[in-house]
Write a protein that holds these residues in place. Structure first.
Motif, PDB file in Angstrom:
ATOM      1  N   ILE A  52       0.837  -1.210   0.000  1.00  0.00           N
ATOM      2  CA  ILE A  52       0.000   0.000   0.000  1.00  0.00           C
ATOM      3  C   ILE A  52       0.867   1.254   0.000  1.00  0.00           C
ATOM      4  O   ILE A  52       0.614   2.220  -0.730  1.00  0.00           O
ATOM      5  CB  ILE A  52      -0.956  -0.022   1.204  1.00  0.00           C
ATOM      6  N   GLY A  53       1.915   1.237   0.841  1.00  0.00           N
ATOM      7  CA  GLY A  53       2.801   2.396   0.892  1.00  0.00           C
ATOM      8  C   GLY A  53       3.500   2.652  -0.433  1.00  0.00           C
ATOM      9  O   GLY A  53       3.579   3.798  -0.889  1.00  0.00           O
ATOM     10  N   ILE A  59       1.816   6.621  -6.846  1.00  0.00           N
ATOM     11  CA  ILE A  59       0.750   7.488  -7.345  1.00  0.00           C
ATOM     12  C   ILE A  59       1.148   8.958  -7.207  1.00  0.00           C
ATOM     13  O   ILE A  59       0.994   9.768  -8.138  1.00  0.00           O
ATOM     14  CB  ILE A  59      -0.570   7.196  -6.616  1.00  0.00           C
ATOM     15  N   LEU A  60       1.700   9.321  -6.029  1.00  0.00           N
ATOM     16  CA  LEU A  60       2.092  10.711  -5.802  1.00  0.00           C
ATOM     17  C   LEU A  60       3.228  11.132  -6.731  1.00  0.00           C
ATOM     18  O   LEU A  60       3.238  12.251  -7.258  1.00  0.00           O
ATOM     19  CB  LEU A  60       2.487  10.903  -4.342  1.00  0.00           C
ATOM     20  N   THR A 125      -7.512  13.535  -9.257  1.00  0.00           N
ATOM     21  CA  THR A 125      -7.483  12.109  -9.610  1.00  0.00           C
ATOM     22  C   THR A 125      -6.519  11.333  -8.729  1.00  0.00           C
ATOM     23  O   THR A 125      -6.812  10.205  -8.293  1.00  0.00           O
ATOM     24  CB  THR A 125      -7.085  11.956 -11.089  1.00  0.00           C
ATOM     25  N   ALA A 126      -5.359  11.925  -8.429  1.00  0.00           N
ATOM     26  CA  ALA A 126      -4.394  11.260  -7.547  1.00  0.00           C
ATOM     27  C   ALA A 126      -4.965  11.070  -6.141  1.00  0.00           C
ATOM     28  O   ALA A 126      -4.753  10.014  -5.517  1.00  0.00           O
ATOM     29  CB  ALA A 126      -3.100  12.070  -7.495  1.00  0.00           C
ATOM     30  N   VAL A 130      -5.480   7.468  -4.206  1.00  0.00           N
ATOM     31  CA  VAL A 130      -4.895   7.160  -2.892  1.00  0.00           C
ATOM     32  C   VAL A 130      -5.957   6.658  -1.939  1.00  0.00           C
ATOM     33  O   VAL A 130      -5.754   5.679  -1.196  1.00  0.00           O
ATOM     34  CB  VAL A 130      -4.190   8.416  -2.343  1.00  0.00           C
ATOM     35  N   LEU A 131      -7.117   7.307  -1.927  1.00  0.00           N
ATOM     36  CA  LEU A 131      -8.208   6.839  -1.063  1.00  0.00           C
ATOM     37  C   LEU A 131      -8.666   5.437  -1.467  1.00  0.00           C
ATOM     38  O   LEU A 131      -8.981   4.597  -0.603  1.00  0.00           O
ATOM     39  CB  LEU A 131      -9.374   7.820  -1.125  1.00  0.00           C
ATOM     40  N   ALA A 132      -8.713   5.159  -2.743  1.00  0.00           N
ATOM     41  CA  ALA A 132      -9.097   3.819  -3.194  1.00  0.00           C
ATOM     42  C   ALA A 132      -8.050   2.789  -2.806  1.00  0.00           C
ATOM     43  O   ALA A 132      -8.386   1.613  -2.565  1.00  0.00           O
ATOM     44  CB  ALA A 132      -9.302   3.827  -4.710  1.00  0.00           C
ATOM     45  N   THR A 133      -6.785   3.166  -2.701  1.00  0.00           N
ATOM     46  CA  THR A 133      -5.737   2.236  -2.284  1.00  0.00           C
ATOM     47  C   THR A 133      -5.951   1.773  -0.852  1.00  0.00           C
ATOM     48  O   THR A 133      -5.688   0.612  -0.510  1.00  0.00           O
ATOM     49  CB  THR A 133      -4.363   2.908  -2.437  1.00  0.00           C
ATOM     50  N   PHE A 134      -6.449   2.637   0.004  1.00  0.00           N
ATOM     51  CA  PHE A 134      -6.742   2.274   1.391  1.00  0.00           C
ATOM     52  C   PHE A 134      -8.098   1.588   1.531  1.00  0.00           C
ATOM     53  O   PHE A 134      -8.590   1.439   2.653  1.00  0.00           O
ATOM     54  CB  PHE A 134      -6.718   3.524   2.272  1.00  0.00           C
ATOM     55  N   GLN A 135      -8.712   1.215   0.415  1.00  0.00           N
ATOM     56  CA  GLN A 135      -9.982   0.481   0.391  1.00  0.00           C
ATOM     57  C   GLN A 135     -11.103   1.278   1.048  1.00  0.00           C
ATOM     58  O   GLN A 135     -11.908   0.760   1.810  1.00  0.00           O
ATOM     59  CB  GLN A 135      -9.827  -0.885   1.057  1.00  0.00           C
TER      60      GLN A 135
END
Length: 364
Positions: A52-53, A59-60, A125-126, A130-135
């Motif tokens: 996740i990290g 992404i960033l 969009t980024a 990121v929020l979607a990465t943390f489910q």
């Protein structure tokens, strides 16, 4: 008396009771158990955290690199547009971009709008990725954002209208700094072009703040060329050939003198008779001039035509005619004798009509 038998282990009994009743022993065991569970959980999930990290960092980094590249591309595009405008300065397109200040402000406005839009889209969009990465479930967030956007759109629709109108005015190059425009609600010289408000300076020096969304039609008086027209009204009995020769001489002399040879972008033409009446006729004179100089050329033309007509003894007519000055008629009462009652200065009527003499100061 017999003694009690000792435990087989040989350990002395605890004075505090059983181990289960000892809080210190229980706390130590719970801490050890919790630490074991935490270490086991970390050992099982560290790979997920690392993934996740790394995904967030990737992404960033991609968003930052993409933002820099897009902003640099927009800057190069704006610079290329400015260089193209500079190259077209001496061509027929040069009238569309009249000065460096206008090109600079237009380029800055377009570049600022494009860079802001690109940054908003990329960073937004980024953030969602990121929020979607943390489910995190993005459906409620997007729905709330949509409702808030609709509410803001209804509440600030005038502001949005002004902003969009300003963007299209700048992109389409409808007018710029230094242009003289007729915006319907106000007329004057453009001194500042904004995304929401355009500032105009009127003929009397006043400053008009015109909202871009309120402008329904715009007339740019500084693009291309202007037309100066003068109507000359003379007597119907004037010789047309002599009249045309006089006007042609004025036009030829004016086109060779400075600064009128720069203001005139075409020859001064005598178009002919515009109208013919019983006692007068109107001759139309026109010329194509530099943008914004039509009124100046018209005034100079009237000045020169009047002087030329006076020298050629051609009378300009039209409008109300002033009545001729005549000698005033004699007063008929001046020859009538005074009544007999007033002929005697000593009569009571004469004394009553005579003015009262001023009072004399008393003698000391």
């Amino acid at each position: 008396m017999s003694l009690p038998a000792l435990p087989a282990t040989g350990a002395a009994p605890s004075p505090s009771g059983t181990p289960a009743d000892n809080p210190a022993a229980v706390t130590l065991q719970d801490a050890q158990h919790s630490a074991t569970n935490a270490a086991s959980w970390v050992e099982q999930n560290w790979s997920t955290w690392l993934a996740i990290g790394l995904r967030v960092v990737l992404i960033l980094v991609i968003a930052a690199v993409l933002r820099v590249m897009v902003r640099r591309a927009i800057t190069k595009l704006i610079d290329r547009m400015s260089r193209t405008a500079d190259a077209a300065e001496g061509t027929t397109l040069g009238g569309l971009l009249v000065n460096a200040e206008r090109r600079r402000q237009r380029s800055q406005a377009i570049g600022s709008v494009l860079r802001s839009v690109a940054s908003f889209l990329i960073l937004g969009t980024a953030a969602l990725m990121v929020l979607a990465t943390f489910q995190i479930n993005l459906a409620p967030l997007l729905a709330s954002a949509g409702v808030a956007g609709v509410a803001i759109g209804f509440g600030a629709r005038n502001l949005v209208t002004d902003f969009l109108s300003g963007v299209f005015m700048i992109l389409e190059d409808q007018y710029g700094v230094g242009d003289t425009v007729d915006a319907g609600v106000a007329t004057g010289e453009v001194i500042e072009v904004g995304l929401r408000v355009t500032k105009l300076r009127g003929a009397g020096g006043e400053i008009w703040y015109v909202r871009n969304g309120e402008v329904k039609r715009i007339g740019n008086l500084s693009q291309g060329w202007a037309m100066a027209g003068v109507d000359v009204t003379v007597r119907a009995s004037e010789d047309l050939d002599r009249l045309k020769a006089t006007l042609d001489a004025v036009a030829e002399r004016m086109s060779k003198e400075e600064p009128w040879n720069e203001f005139l972008w075409g020859p001064v033409e005598v178009l002919g008779l515009d109208s013919v009446l019983l006692d007068s006729m109107v001759v139309r004179v026109s010329a194509r001039t530099m943008p914004g100089k039509a009124l100046t050329v018209e005034r100079e033309l009237r000045w020169r035509i009047k002087r030329a007509f006076d020298a050629a003894d051609i009378r300009i007519v039209g409008g109300a005619t002033a009545p001729a000055q005549e000698d005033p008629a004699p007063d008929p009462a001046a020859t009538v004798a005074a009544p007999a009652v007033y002929s005697d200065a000593a009569s009571p009527q004469a004394e009553a009509a005579s003015p009262i003499p001023p009072a004399r100061p008393a003698a000391k």
